[in-house]
Design a protein around this motif. Structure first.
Motif, PDB file in Angstrom:
ATOM      1  N   LYS A 168      -6.636  -2.972  -3.052  1.00 51.15           N
ATOM      2  CA  LYS A 168      -7.054  -4.303  -1.610  1.00 51.15           C
ATOM      3  C   LYS A 168      -5.725  -4.811  -0.629  1.00 51.15           C
ATOM      4  O   LYS A 168      -5.231  -3.641   0.381  1.00 51.15           O
ATOM      5  N   GLU A 169      -5.328  -5.287  -2.207  1.00 55.18           N
ATOM      6  CA  GLU A 169      -3.764  -5.858  -1.015  1.00 55.18           C
ATOM      7  C   GLU A 169      -2.772  -4.863  -0.952  1.00 55.18           C
ATOM      8  O   GLU A 169      -1.765  -5.130   0.101  1.00 55.18           O
ATOM      9  N   ALA A 170      -2.697  -3.707  -1.265  1.00 49.39           N
ATOM     10  CA  ALA A 170      -1.359  -2.890  -1.078  1.00 49.39           C
ATOM     11  C   ALA A 170      -1.814  -2.075   0.131  1.00 49.39           C
ATOM     12  O   ALA A 170      -0.926  -1.242   0.923  1.00 49.39           O
ATOM     13  N   LYS A 171      -3.313  -1.763   0.334  1.00 46.21           N
ATOM     14  CA  LYS A 171      -3.400  -0.738   1.579  1.00 46.21           C
ATOM     15  C   LYS A 171      -3.311  -1.871   2.491  1.00 46.21           C
ATOM     16  O   LYS A 171      -2.727  -1.396   3.739  1.00 46.21           O
ATOM     17  N   LYS A 172      -3.167  -3.148   2.581  1.00 50.18           N
ATOM     18  CA  LYS A 172      -2.864  -3.819   3.611  1.00 50.18           C
ATOM     19  C   LYS A 172      -1.565  -4.477   4.892  1.00 50.18           C
ATOM     20  O   LYS A 172      -1.144  -3.877   5.114  1.00 50.18           O
ATOM     21  N   TYR A 173      -0.614  -3.749   2.801  1.00 50.52           N
ATOM     22  CA  TYR A 173       0.535  -4.047   3.103  1.00 50.52           C
ATOM     23  C   TYR A 173       1.371  -3.316   3.040  1.00 50.52           C
ATOM     24  O   TYR A 173       2.456  -3.451   3.431  1.00 50.52           O
ATOM     25  N   HIS A 174       1.116  -2.175   2.547  1.00 43.82           N
ATOM     26  CA  HIS A 174       1.587  -0.865   2.265  1.00 43.82           C
ATOM     27  C   HIS A 174       2.832  -0.389   3.738  1.00 43.82           C
ATOM     28  O   HIS A 174       2.290  -0.321   4.541  1.00 43.82           O
ATOM     29  N   PRO A 175       3.483   0.475   3.376  1.00 34.19           N
ATOM     30  CA  PRO A 175       4.704   0.128   5.093  1.00 34.19           C
ATOM     31  C   PRO A 175       4.084   1.619   5.460  1.00 34.19           C
ATOM     32  O   PRO A 175       4.903   1.914   6.525  1.00 34.19           O
TER      33      PRO A 175
END
Length: 74
Positions: free
Chosen positions: A26-33
Motif C-alpha cells: 500500500k505504502e510503496a504504491k503510494k510513494y513509488h518513484p
C-alpha cells in the motif's frame, strides 16, 4: 535509527508477515518513484522500503525490536 519502522508502515508491533506485506504494498504504491511523485515522495518510498526489508527478515526484526526496547528504556 531515527524513525520507527512500524510507524512508517502504519502497523502495530505485533503485526504478522501478511500485515507487513500488505502495508508495504500500500505504502510503496503510494510513494513509488514511477508514480511521478516529488523528491519528498522518493525519500518516503526509500523509508518504506527500508522498513519492509527490516521487518520481513526475522533476525533483523528481532534485533530491531530489541533496539527499540533498549532505546525506550533510556
Amino acid at each position: 535509527m531515527a524513525r520507527d519502522h512500524y510507524i512508517t508502515l502504519g502497523i502495530s508491533r505485533d503485526a504478522n508477515l501478511d500485515k507487513i506485506k500488505k502495508a508495504y504494498r500500500k505504502e510503496a504504491k503510494k510513494y513509488h518513484p514511477d508514480m511521478g511523485g516529488t523528491e519528498k515522495d522518493r525519500e518516503k518510498f526509500l523509508q518504506v522500503k527500508e522498513a519492509y526489508e527490516t521487518l520481513v527478515d526475522e533476525k533483523a526484526r528481532r534485533e530491531y525490536d530489541h533496539e527499540l526496547a533498549t532505546r525506550g528504556s533510556r
